[in-house]
Design an enzyme around this catalytic site. Structure first.
Site, mmCIF file in Angstrom:
data_model
loop_
_atom_site.group_PDB
_atom_site.id
_atom_site.type_symbol
_atom_site.label_atom_id
_atom_site.label_comp_id
_atom_site.label_asym_id
_atom_site.label_seq_id
_atom_site.Cartn_x
_atom_site.Cartn_y
_atom_site.Cartn_z
ATOM 1 N N CYS A 127 2.749 7.618 -0.120
ATOM 2 C CA CYS A 127 2.893 6.515 -0.927
ATOM 3 C C CYS A 127 1.983 6.723 -1.978
ATOM 4 O O CYS A 127 2.613 6.191 -3.139
ATOM 5 C CB CYS A 127 2.130 5.177 -0.042
ATOM 6 S SG CYS A 127 1.817 3.833 -1.075
ATOM 7 N N CYS A 229 -0.563 0.823 5.448
ATOM 8 C CA CYS A 229 -0.161 -0.422 4.623
ATOM 9 C C CYS A 229 0.722 -1.512 5.519
ATOM 10 O O CYS A 229 0.658 -2.633 5.252
ATOM 11 C CB CYS A 229 0.261 -0.319 3.338
ATOM 12 S SG CYS A 229 1.815 0.574 3.096
#
Length: 414
Positions: A127, A229
């Site tokens: 990410c 996340c």
């Protein structure tokens, strides 16, 4: 607020690096705001003194946010509300950008492939590499002009410039080791460092909390986020259930293996290679009345060719400990020649294959360098528990990050 911050960090400059940088007064300052207290404090540090400070919130995930609780408000909606509350409090504009498609293609799908193949990938590193310091920078370059801005994030790491030599920008550990996030930033593009500000990396968590209270930020008392996340609770049971929604069932046997006789004994079934990770405790019924089988059992190996998972008794079983790894496609945060020189002198070289672990001393390091790739074979000074293919291995010289790459092979140099 900024002067209060500078009084805290002024005495913490490393000898070989220049002091923490600051923008010029009217520079564009873009703060990546996640709704947490760390990025909120980062925004507060610049909002008062730099008039061109603005926030940006990245929505990277909304797919099935509440698979186990469909009526629950998605995290991104709550986070966006908190970001707006902080921005309003600081009187700065904030914009929401949607990178879900990029996250899915560059981070989530590769993670699924890795787990399905039996490896242990790290989506947080992906990410940062592809979205937070990849797609976001592309978007900012188009909006403000290439590198015509400072990007500020709330990570616990530092970017500092060397005083001597080539005066390169280096990524360093955060000074507060319990929260150090340099491991997760170890594969970002090195070109991002010259315009990147990581002010929180010069603070301790208690100091961040104190600054948040001093600035009366709406997120001052917000708990730290946990896990990756797209899964709010990172406990394995929750994550395993999450993966079931995306990965096909591929049942196989859970076995013990006698290395002397080569005999295998089946004890149960698994749903797929992704069901368990190396070193994980496995809940399986064993004959506890037999002293040879009493106690907890752990995953020691995944046999991809036969789709079998091998288990051993005891958390500290010798089969869980290895001393040699190979890293393929090592991503360097320095010029390649500089990295090769650092790897040849192993006296100060350490590695981490997990965030926040105690740095591991290196016994030997063998380079296999080509024009395109840098592959490294490393033998560590003491055997390490649960090193596994797919994990990212980050190399350090002191507190400086050299770079990282995925582990492709793990074995013993016996």
């Amino acid at each position: 607020m900024l002067s209060r911050y500078l009084s805290l960090v002024g005495r913490r400059s490393a000898a070989q690096y220049r002091p923490q940088r600051l923008p010029a007064k009217f520079d564009n300052v873009i703060v990546a705001m996640s709704s947490g207290v760390d990025s909120s404090v980062a925004a507060a540090l610049f909002a008062e003194e730099f008039p061109n400070t603005r926030g940006v919130y990245m929505q990277n995930w909304s797919e099935s946010q509440s698979l186990d609780d469909p009526g629950k408000e998605p995290c991104y909606e709550k986070d966006w509300k908190d970001v707006n509350r902080v921005a309003k409090h600081l009187s700065i504009p904030v914009e929401k950008v949607n990178f879900e498609q990029d996250y899915w293609i560059d981070v989530f799908e590769p993670m699924l492939r890795g787990y399905n193949e039996g490896s242990t990938p790290n989506p947080d590193i992906g990410c940062n590499k592809f979205v937070k310091f990849g797609k976001l920078r592309e978007w900012l370059n188009e909006k403000h002009g290439t590198d015509n801005y400072w990007l500020v994030t709330g990570h616990y790491a530092r970017v500092m410039q060397e005083i001597k030599g080539k005066e390169l920008f280096r990524l360093l550990r955060g000074i507060y080791r319990p929260k150090d996030q340099s491991y997760y930033l170890s594969q970002i593009n090195s070109t991002a460092l010259s315009s990147l500000l990581l002010p929180i990396g010069h603070l301790t968590k208690p100091e961040v909390r104190d600054l948040a209270k001093y600035a009366d930020l709406p997120t001052a008392g917000k708990p730290d986020s946990q896990g990756i996340c797209f899964v709010n609770n990172s406990q394995h049971g929750k994550f395993k259930n999450f993966l079931k929604h995306y990965l096909p069932s591929s049942p196989g046997n859970i076995i013990t293996f006698d290395p002397q006789s080569g005999a295998k004994t089946q004890w149960g079934k698994h749903d797929g290679m992704w069901s368990y990770t190396i070193g994980q405790k496995i809940g399986i019924s064993m004959p506890q009345g037999d002293p040879n089988y009493q106690g907890p059992w752990f995953v020691s190996e995944k046999l991809k060719d036969t789709n079998e998972i091998v288990i051993v008794r005891g958390r500290d079983n010798a089969a869980l400990y290895k001393d040699t790894i190979r890293i393929e496609n090592f991503a360097s945060l320095s010029p390649k020649e500089d990295t090769i020189n650092a790897l040849r002198d192993i006296s100060a070289l350490t590695l981490q294959f997990r965030s926040l672990q105690v740095p591991v001393q290196i016994n030997s390091c063998t380079l296999n360098s080509s024009a395109e790739n840098l592959d490294i074979t490393i033998n560590v000074a003491s055997k390490q528990r649960a090193m596994a293919p797919g994990q990212s291995c980050c190399l350090y010289v002191g507190d400086r990050v050299i770079g990282s790459g995925p582990i492709s092979h793990v074995n013993n140099n016996d």
